[in-house]
Design an enzyme around this catalytic site. Structure first.
Site: not given
Length: 420
Positions: A257, A174, A136
Protein backbone atom coordinates in the site's frame (compact mmCIF):
# COMPACT_ATOMS: atom_id res chain seq x y z
CA UNK A 1 22.40 2.99 -10.31
CA UNK A 2 22.35 4.20 -13.93
CA UNK A 3 19.32 6.44 -14.34
CA UNK A 4 19.50 6.49 -18.14
CA UNK A 5 17.48 4.02 -20.18
CA UNK A 6 19.30 0.97 -21.47
CA UNK A 7 18.80 0.26 -25.20
CA UNK A 8 16.11 -2.28 -24.27
CA UNK A 9 14.36 0.17 -21.95
CA UNK A 10 14.51 2.90 -24.57
CA UNK A 11 12.86 0.56 -27.07
CA UNK A 12 10.15 -0.33 -24.57
CA UNK A 13 9.54 3.36 -23.79
CA UNK A 14 9.07 4.12 -27.47
CA UNK A 15 6.67 1.20 -27.80
CA UNK A 16 4.62 2.43 -24.82
CA UNK A 17 4.46 5.97 -26.21
CA UNK A 18 3.19 4.70 -29.55
CA UNK A 19 0.54 2.53 -27.90
CA UNK A 20 -0.71 5.34 -25.64
CA UNK A 21 -0.82 7.74 -28.59
CA UNK A 22 -2.93 5.27 -30.55
CA UNK A 23 -5.23 4.07 -27.75
CA UNK A 24 -5.62 6.68 -24.99
CA UNK A 25 -8.98 8.50 -24.60
CA UNK A 26 -7.56 11.81 -25.82
CA UNK A 27 -10.93 13.54 -25.58
CA UNK A 28 -10.46 13.36 -21.78
CA UNK A 29 -6.82 14.50 -21.65
CA UNK A 30 -7.49 18.20 -21.11
CA UNK A 31 -10.04 17.53 -18.38
CA UNK A 32 -7.71 15.10 -16.61
CA UNK A 33 -4.81 17.57 -16.75
CA UNK A 34 -6.85 20.51 -15.49
CA UNK A 35 -8.61 18.85 -12.59
CA UNK A 36 -7.12 17.68 -9.31
CA UNK A 37 -8.25 14.09 -8.90
CA UNK A 38 -6.95 13.23 -5.45
CA UNK A 39 -9.85 11.46 -3.79
CA UNK A 40 -12.11 11.56 -6.83
CA UNK A 41 -12.41 9.76 -10.17
CA UNK A 42 -11.47 12.89 -12.02
CA UNK A 43 -13.93 13.61 -14.81
CA UNK A 44 -17.46 14.94 -15.07
CA UNK A 45 -17.98 15.06 -18.84
CA UNK A 46 -18.94 11.38 -18.86
CA UNK A 47 -19.47 8.53 -16.40
CA UNK A 48 -16.10 8.23 -14.63
CA UNK A 49 -16.66 4.59 -13.67
CA UNK A 50 -17.40 3.57 -17.26
CA UNK A 51 -14.46 5.59 -18.60
CA UNK A 52 -12.14 4.08 -15.98
CA UNK A 53 -13.22 0.51 -16.72
CA UNK A 54 -12.85 1.03 -20.47
CA UNK A 55 -9.27 2.30 -20.09
CA UNK A 56 -8.33 -0.45 -17.65
CA UNK A 57 -9.75 -3.15 -19.93
CA UNK A 58 -7.91 -1.74 -22.93
CA UNK A 59 -4.64 -1.72 -21.00
CA UNK A 60 -5.21 -5.29 -19.84
CA UNK A 61 -5.64 -6.59 -23.38
CA UNK A 62 -2.30 -5.04 -24.31
CA UNK A 63 -0.57 -6.32 -21.16
CA UNK A 64 -0.19 -2.88 -19.58
CA UNK A 65 -2.74 -3.13 -16.75
CA UNK A 66 -0.61 -5.02 -14.22
CA UNK A 67 2.73 -5.13 -15.92
CA UNK A 68 4.68 -7.19 -13.37
CA UNK A 69 2.00 -9.80 -12.74
CA UNK A 70 2.40 -13.23 -14.36
CA UNK A 71 0.60 -13.49 -17.69
CA UNK A 72 -1.58 -16.32 -16.38
CA UNK A 73 -2.94 -13.93 -13.73
CA UNK A 74 -3.83 -11.25 -16.26
CA UNK A 75 -0.56 -9.35 -16.11
CA UNK A 76 2.10 -8.45 -18.62
CA UNK A 77 4.91 -10.59 -17.26
CA UNK A 78 7.26 -7.61 -17.45
CA UNK A 79 9.97 -6.22 -15.16
CA UNK A 80 9.85 -3.65 -12.37
CA UNK A 81 11.74 -1.16 -14.53
CA UNK A 82 9.26 -1.58 -17.37
CA UNK A 83 6.43 -0.91 -14.91
CA UNK A 84 8.17 2.32 -13.86
CA UNK A 85 8.57 3.37 -17.50
CA UNK A 86 4.85 2.78 -18.04
CA UNK A 87 4.00 4.91 -15.00
CA UNK A 88 6.22 7.69 -16.33
CA UNK A 89 4.59 7.64 -19.75
CA UNK A 90 0.91 7.10 -18.91
CA UNK A 91 0.61 10.71 -17.77
CA UNK A 92 -2.86 12.08 -16.96
CA UNK A 93 -4.57 8.88 -18.06
CA UNK A 94 -3.22 7.16 -14.95
CA UNK A 95 -5.94 9.01 -13.04
CA UNK A 96 -8.50 6.74 -14.71
CA UNK A 97 -6.93 3.81 -12.87
CA UNK A 98 -7.44 5.28 -9.40
CA UNK A 99 -10.44 3.06 -8.69
CA UNK A 100 -8.37 -0.08 -9.37
CA UNK A 101 -5.18 0.89 -7.53
CA UNK A 102 -6.22 -0.81 -4.28
CA UNK A 103 -6.76 -4.02 -6.21
CA UNK A 104 -3.68 -4.20 -8.38
CA UNK A 105 -1.40 -2.32 -5.99
CA UNK A 106 -2.35 -3.91 -2.65
CA UNK A 107 -4.83 -6.80 -2.81
CA UNK A 108 -3.33 -8.50 -5.87
CA UNK A 109 0.25 -8.74 -4.53
CA UNK A 110 -1.13 -9.95 -1.18
CA UNK A 111 -3.15 -12.69 -2.86
CA UNK A 112 -0.09 -13.76 -4.85
CA UNK A 113 1.85 -14.10 -1.59
CA UNK A 114 -0.80 -15.85 0.51
CA UNK A 115 -3.49 -17.45 -1.70
CA UNK A 116 -3.38 -20.70 -3.65
CA UNK A 117 -2.56 -20.86 -7.34
CA UNK A 118 -6.16 -21.83 -8.11
CA UNK A 119 -7.54 -18.90 -6.12
CA UNK A 120 -5.21 -16.49 -7.89
CA UNK A 121 -6.15 -17.80 -11.32
CA UNK A 122 -9.81 -17.21 -10.46
CA UNK A 123 -9.58 -13.80 -8.80
CA UNK A 124 -6.67 -11.93 -10.38
CA UNK A 125 -7.57 -11.74 -14.10
CA UNK A 126 -10.91 -9.91 -13.47
CA UNK A 127 -9.02 -7.59 -11.10
CA UNK A 128 -6.45 -6.80 -13.80
CA UNK A 129 -9.07 -6.01 -16.44
CA UNK A 130 -11.06 -3.78 -14.09
CA UNK A 131 -14.09 -6.01 -14.35
CA UNK A 132 -14.02 -6.47 -10.57
CA UNK A 133 -13.00 -3.67 -8.19
CA UNK A 134 -11.44 -4.50 -4.80
CA UNK A 135 -11.38 -2.57 -1.54
CA UNK A 136 -9.42 -2.75 1.72
CA UNK A 137 -11.48 -3.40 4.86
CA UNK A 138 -8.99 -2.38 7.56
CA UNK A 139 -9.70 0.89 9.42
CA UNK A 140 -12.27 1.04 12.22
CA UNK A 141 -13.86 3.89 14.23
CA UNK A 142 -12.49 2.76 17.59
CA UNK A 143 -9.04 1.62 16.47
CA UNK A 144 -7.82 4.90 14.98
CA UNK A 145 -4.26 4.53 13.73
CA UNK A 146 -3.83 1.40 15.83
CA UNK A 147 -4.95 -1.18 13.27
CA UNK A 148 -4.23 -4.05 15.65
CA UNK A 149 -6.83 -2.60 18.04
CA UNK A 150 -9.67 -3.50 15.67
CA UNK A 151 -12.89 -5.00 17.08
CA UNK A 152 -14.64 -6.55 14.11
CA UNK A 153 -15.17 -10.19 15.14
CA UNK A 154 -15.03 -13.38 13.10
CA UNK A 155 -16.28 -16.49 14.90
CA UNK A 156 -16.64 -20.02 13.64
CA UNK A 157 -20.25 -20.92 12.85
CA UNK A 158 -21.76 -23.43 15.24
CA UNK A 159 -23.39 -25.46 12.45
CA UNK A 160 -20.24 -27.42 11.61
CA UNK A 161 -19.90 -25.78 8.16
CA UNK A 162 -16.48 -24.34 8.92
CA UNK A 163 -17.73 -20.90 7.85
CA UNK A 164 -16.93 -17.75 9.79
CA UNK A 165 -19.59 -15.32 11.04
CA UNK A 166 -18.44 -11.70 10.93
CA UNK A 167 -19.91 -8.76 12.85
CA UNK A 168 -18.51 -5.25 13.12
CA UNK A 169 -17.75 -2.07 11.22
CA UNK A 170 -15.04 -0.65 8.99
CA UNK A 171 -14.59 3.00 8.00
CA UNK A 172 -12.75 5.11 5.38
CA UNK A 173 -13.07 2.24 2.90
CA UNK A 174 -12.23 3.74 -0.49
CA UNK A 175 -14.43 2.72 -3.44
CA UNK A 176 -16.35 0.12 -1.42
CA UNK A 177 -19.51 1.23 -3.26
CA UNK A 178 -17.98 -0.06 -6.51
CA UNK A 179 -16.19 -3.11 -5.10
CA UNK A 180 -17.01 -6.74 -5.81
CA UNK A 181 -14.45 -8.06 -3.32
CA UNK A 182 -12.68 -6.75 -0.24
CA UNK A 183 -9.74 -7.77 1.95
CA UNK A 184 -11.06 -8.04 5.51
CA UNK A 185 -9.01 -8.36 8.69
CA UNK A 186 -10.98 -9.42 11.77
CA UNK A 187 -10.37 -10.56 15.34
CA UNK A 188 -10.74 -14.31 15.72
CA UNK A 189 -9.21 -14.69 19.19
CA UNK A 190 -9.98 -11.86 21.65
CA UNK A 191 -8.03 -13.74 24.34
CA UNK A 192 -4.75 -13.39 22.44
CA UNK A 193 -2.52 -10.27 22.40
CA UNK A 194 -3.96 -7.83 19.92
CA UNK A 195 -1.45 -8.47 17.12
CA UNK A 196 -1.78 -12.26 17.41
CA UNK A 197 -5.55 -12.76 17.47
CA UNK A 198 -6.27 -11.54 13.93
CA UNK A 199 -7.13 -13.40 10.74
CA UNK A 200 -7.35 -12.17 7.13
CA UNK A 201 -10.13 -13.04 4.68
CA UNK A 202 -11.32 -11.92 1.29
CA UNK A 203 -15.07 -11.35 1.10
CA UNK A 204 -17.67 -10.98 -1.62
CA UNK A 205 -19.06 -7.47 -1.17
CA UNK A 206 -22.41 -8.59 -2.63
CA UNK A 207 -22.95 -11.08 0.20
CA UNK A 208 -25.94 -10.75 2.54
CA UNK A 209 -24.92 -9.03 5.76
CA UNK A 210 -22.81 -6.25 4.16
CA UNK A 211 -24.03 -2.64 4.08
CA UNK A 212 -22.01 0.16 2.48
CA UNK A 213 -22.72 3.80 3.41
CA UNK A 214 -20.83 6.55 1.54
CA UNK A 215 -19.20 9.33 3.59
CA UNK A 216 -19.56 12.85 2.17
CA UNK A 217 -16.15 14.52 2.19
CA UNK A 218 -15.22 18.18 2.56
CA UNK A 219 -14.40 18.36 -1.14
CA UNK A 220 -17.92 17.22 -2.07
CA UNK A 221 -16.82 13.74 -3.11
CA UNK A 222 -17.90 10.44 -1.56
CA UNK A 223 -15.13 7.95 -2.36
CA UNK A 224 -14.82 6.91 1.31
CA UNK A 225 -17.38 4.64 2.94
CA UNK A 226 -18.51 3.03 6.15
CA UNK A 227 -19.02 -0.72 5.83
CA UNK A 228 -21.17 -2.68 8.32
CA UNK A 229 -21.14 -6.45 8.80
CA UNK A 230 -24.13 -8.19 10.36
CA UNK A 231 -23.80 -11.98 10.62
CA UNK A 232 -21.80 -12.04 7.39
CA UNK A 233 -20.96 -15.63 6.47
CA UNK A 234 -17.46 -16.12 5.04
CA UNK A 235 -16.27 -19.56 3.85
CA UNK A 236 -13.04 -20.75 5.44
CA UNK A 237 -11.71 -21.17 1.88
CA UNK A 238 -11.58 -17.36 1.77
CA UNK A 239 -9.05 -17.23 4.59
CA UNK A 240 -5.52 -15.99 3.79
CA UNK A 241 -2.80 -17.47 5.96
CA UNK A 242 -3.41 -19.44 9.12
CA UNK A 243 -5.93 -18.52 11.80
CA UNK A 244 -4.22 -15.87 13.94
CA UNK A 245 -1.74 -14.97 11.20
CA UNK A 246 -3.70 -11.95 10.00
CA UNK A 247 -1.19 -9.37 11.21
CA UNK A 248 1.57 -10.94 9.14
CA UNK A 249 -0.71 -10.97 6.08
CA UNK A 250 -1.67 -7.35 6.73
CA UNK A 251 1.99 -6.30 6.81
CA UNK A 252 2.38 -7.66 3.27
CA UNK A 253 -0.56 -5.55 2.20
CA UNK A 254 0.54 -2.42 4.07
CA UNK A 255 4.03 -2.49 2.56
CA UNK A 256 2.52 -2.72 -0.92
CA UNK A 257 0.00 0.00 0.00
CA UNK A 258 2.66 2.50 0.98
CA UNK A 259 4.71 1.68 -2.09
CA UNK A 260 1.62 2.17 -4.27
CA UNK A 261 0.66 5.49 -2.66
CA UNK A 262 4.21 6.79 -2.91
CA UNK A 263 4.52 5.75 -6.55
CA UNK A 264 1.18 6.99 -7.86
CA UNK A 265 0.70 10.40 -6.21
CA UNK A 266 2.69 13.45 -7.24
CA UNK A 267 4.13 15.99 -4.82
CA UNK A 268 2.37 18.94 -6.58
CA UNK A 269 5.78 20.59 -7.05
CA UNK A 270 5.34 20.94 -10.81
CA UNK A 271 1.92 22.53 -10.30
CA UNK A 272 3.14 25.11 -7.78
CA UNK A 273 6.18 25.94 -9.92
CA UNK A 274 4.03 26.54 -13.00
CA UNK A 275 1.55 28.54 -10.91
CA UNK A 276 4.08 31.00 -9.46
CA UNK A 277 5.74 31.45 -12.87
CA UNK A 278 2.46 32.84 -14.20
CA UNK A 279 1.15 34.60 -11.08
CA UNK A 280 1.35 38.40 -10.84
CA UNK A 281 1.19 39.88 -7.34
CA UNK A 282 0.99 43.52 -6.28
CA UNK A 283 4.78 43.43 -5.92
CA UNK A 284 5.39 41.92 -9.35
CA UNK A 285 5.86 38.36 -10.66
CA UNK A 286 5.60 35.83 -7.83
CA UNK A 287 8.56 33.87 -9.18
CA UNK A 288 10.82 36.87 -8.50
CA UNK A 289 9.88 37.07 -4.81
CA UNK A 290 12.76 35.80 -2.65
CA UNK A 291 10.39 34.18 -0.15
CA UNK A 292 8.61 32.32 -2.94
CA UNK A 293 11.89 31.16 -4.45
CA UNK A 294 13.05 29.95 -1.05
CA UNK A 295 9.91 27.84 -0.72
CA UNK A 296 10.39 26.43 -4.21
CA UNK A 297 14.01 25.51 -3.45
CA UNK A 298 12.92 23.72 -0.27
CA UNK A 299 10.29 21.69 -2.12
CA UNK A 300 12.62 21.02 -5.05
CA UNK A 301 15.13 19.45 -2.64
CA UNK A 302 12.41 17.28 -1.12
CA UNK A 303 11.14 16.21 -4.53
CA UNK A 304 14.67 15.28 -5.59
CA UNK A 305 15.17 13.26 -2.43
CA UNK A 306 11.92 11.42 -3.05
CA UNK A 307 12.95 10.62 -6.61
CA UNK A 308 16.20 8.98 -5.63
CA UNK A 309 14.72 7.23 -2.61
CA UNK A 310 12.14 5.76 -4.98
CA UNK A 311 14.96 4.57 -7.22
CA UNK A 312 16.26 2.45 -4.34
CA UNK A 313 12.87 0.77 -4.11
CA UNK A 314 12.80 0.27 -7.86
CA UNK A 315 16.21 -1.40 -7.68
CA UNK A 316 14.94 -3.70 -4.90
CA UNK A 317 11.87 -4.61 -6.95
CA UNK A 318 14.05 -5.38 -9.96
CA UNK A 319 15.89 -7.89 -7.76
CA UNK A 320 12.59 -9.56 -6.86
CA UNK A 321 12.51 -8.22 -3.31
CA UNK A 322 9.30 -7.39 -1.40
CA UNK A 323 8.62 -3.67 -0.77
CA UNK A 324 9.98 -2.78 2.65
CA UNK A 325 9.38 -0.21 5.41
CA UNK A 326 11.48 2.40 3.59
CA UNK A 327 8.48 3.04 1.33
CA UNK A 328 6.84 4.76 4.29
CA UNK A 329 9.23 7.67 3.65
CA UNK A 330 7.69 8.53 0.29
CA UNK A 331 4.12 8.43 1.53
CA UNK A 332 4.94 10.55 4.60
CA UNK A 333 6.81 13.24 2.67
CA UNK A 334 4.39 13.41 -0.27
CA UNK A 335 1.33 13.83 1.96
CA UNK A 336 3.00 16.62 3.92
CA UNK A 337 4.26 18.37 0.79
CA UNK A 338 0.87 18.39 -0.89
CA UNK A 339 -0.75 20.02 2.12
CA UNK A 340 2.01 22.61 2.51
CA UNK A 341 1.99 23.47 -1.19
CA UNK A 342 -1.78 23.78 -1.36
CA UNK A 343 -1.88 26.08 1.69
CA UNK A 344 0.94 28.23 0.28
CA UNK A 345 -0.80 28.55 -3.11
CA UNK A 346 -4.01 29.70 -1.46
CA UNK A 347 -2.08 32.30 0.55
CA UNK A 348 -0.67 33.64 -2.73
CA UNK A 349 -4.14 33.74 -4.26
CA UNK A 350 -5.47 36.03 -1.53
CA UNK A 351 -9.26 36.51 -1.61
CA UNK A 352 -9.49 34.40 -4.77
CA UNK A 353 -8.44 31.42 -2.66
CA UNK A 354 -12.00 31.03 -1.41
CA UNK A 355 -13.14 30.06 -4.93
CA UNK A 356 -13.05 26.37 -5.78
CA UNK A 357 -15.08 26.09 -9.00
CA UNK A 358 -12.67 25.16 -11.84
CA UNK A 359 -14.21 27.76 -14.18
CA UNK A 360 -13.49 30.63 -11.76
CA UNK A 361 -10.73 29.68 -9.33
CA UNK A 362 -7.03 30.31 -10.06
CA UNK A 363 -5.30 27.24 -11.49
CA UNK A 364 -8.82 25.83 -12.01
CA UNK A 365 -9.13 25.11 -8.29
CA UNK A 366 -6.29 22.57 -8.22
CA UNK A 367 -4.90 23.80 -4.93
CA UNK A 368 -8.31 24.28 -3.30
CA UNK A 369 -9.21 20.67 -4.08
CA UNK A 370 -5.89 19.42 -2.74
CA UNK A 371 -6.13 21.43 0.47
CA UNK A 372 -9.55 19.94 1.21
CA UNK A 373 -8.32 16.42 0.47
CA UNK A 374 -4.80 16.58 1.94
CA UNK A 375 -5.69 15.91 5.62
CA UNK A 376 -7.02 12.51 4.60
CA UNK A 377 -3.74 11.71 2.85
CA UNK A 378 -1.93 12.15 6.16
CA UNK A 379 -4.16 9.50 7.74
CA UNK A 380 -4.88 6.90 5.03
CA UNK A 381 -2.28 4.25 4.39
CA UNK A 382 -0.83 4.88 7.84
CA UNK A 383 -0.98 8.18 9.73
CA UNK A 384 2.06 10.45 9.94
CA UNK A 385 2.72 9.28 13.50
CA UNK A 386 2.58 5.59 12.59
CA UNK A 387 4.86 6.10 9.59
CA UNK A 388 7.40 7.98 11.70
CA UNK A 389 7.45 5.06 14.12
CA UNK A 390 7.93 2.63 11.22
CA UNK A 391 10.79 4.69 9.78
CA UNK A 392 12.42 5.22 13.17
CA UNK A 393 12.22 1.61 14.30
CA UNK A 394 12.48 -0.41 11.09
CA UNK A 395 14.59 1.82 8.84
CA UNK A 396 16.80 3.79 11.25
CA UNK A 397 16.98 1.12 13.95
CA UNK A 398 15.91 3.42 16.78
CA UNK A 399 14.45 2.02 20.02
CA UNK A 400 10.86 0.84 19.72
CA UNK A 401 8.00 2.98 20.94
CA UNK A 402 6.79 2.07 24.44
CA UNK A 403 3.78 -0.29 24.31
CA UNK A 404 2.10 -0.91 27.63
CA UNK A 405 -0.32 -3.39 26.02
CA UNK A 406 2.36 -5.67 24.60
CA UNK A 407 1.60 -9.34 25.25
CA UNK A 408 -1.62 -8.39 27.11
CA UNK A 409 -4.71 -10.35 25.97
CA UNK A 410 -6.86 -8.03 23.88
CA UNK A 411 -9.94 -8.56 26.03
CA UNK A 412 -7.97 -7.46 29.11
CA UNK A 413 -6.73 -4.15 27.69
CA UNK A 414 -8.51 -1.35 29.59
CA UNK A 415 -10.78 0.80 27.45
CA UNK A 416 -13.30 3.50 28.23
CA UNK A 417 -16.90 2.70 27.37
CA UNK A 418 -15.96 -0.14 25.00
CA UNK A 419 -18.08 -3.22 24.59
CA UNK A 420 -16.04 -6.37 23.95
Amino acid sequence: MDFEDSPEESTFRAKVRMWIDANAPKHLEDELRRTSTIGRLGITSEDPVVASKNWQAKKAVAGYACLQWPVEYGGGGLSAIERVIWQQEEGPYAQLSLMFSIGYGMCGPTLMTWASHETNRRLLPPMATGEEVWCQLFSEPAAGSDLAGLRTRAELADDGSGDWIVNGQKVWTSFAQHARYGMLIARTDPGAPKHKGLTMFFVDMQSPGIEVRPIKQANGQATFNEVFFTDLRVPDANRLGAVGQGWEVSITMLMNERATIGANISTSFEQIFDFVEELETIDGPAIEDRAVRSKLAHWAARASGLKYTAMRSISALSRGETPGPENSIGKLVIATMRQEIAAFALDLQGPAGILDAPDYAPARGWFQANLLRSPAMRIEGGSDEILRNVIGERVLGLPADIRIDKNVPFNEIPTKGAVR
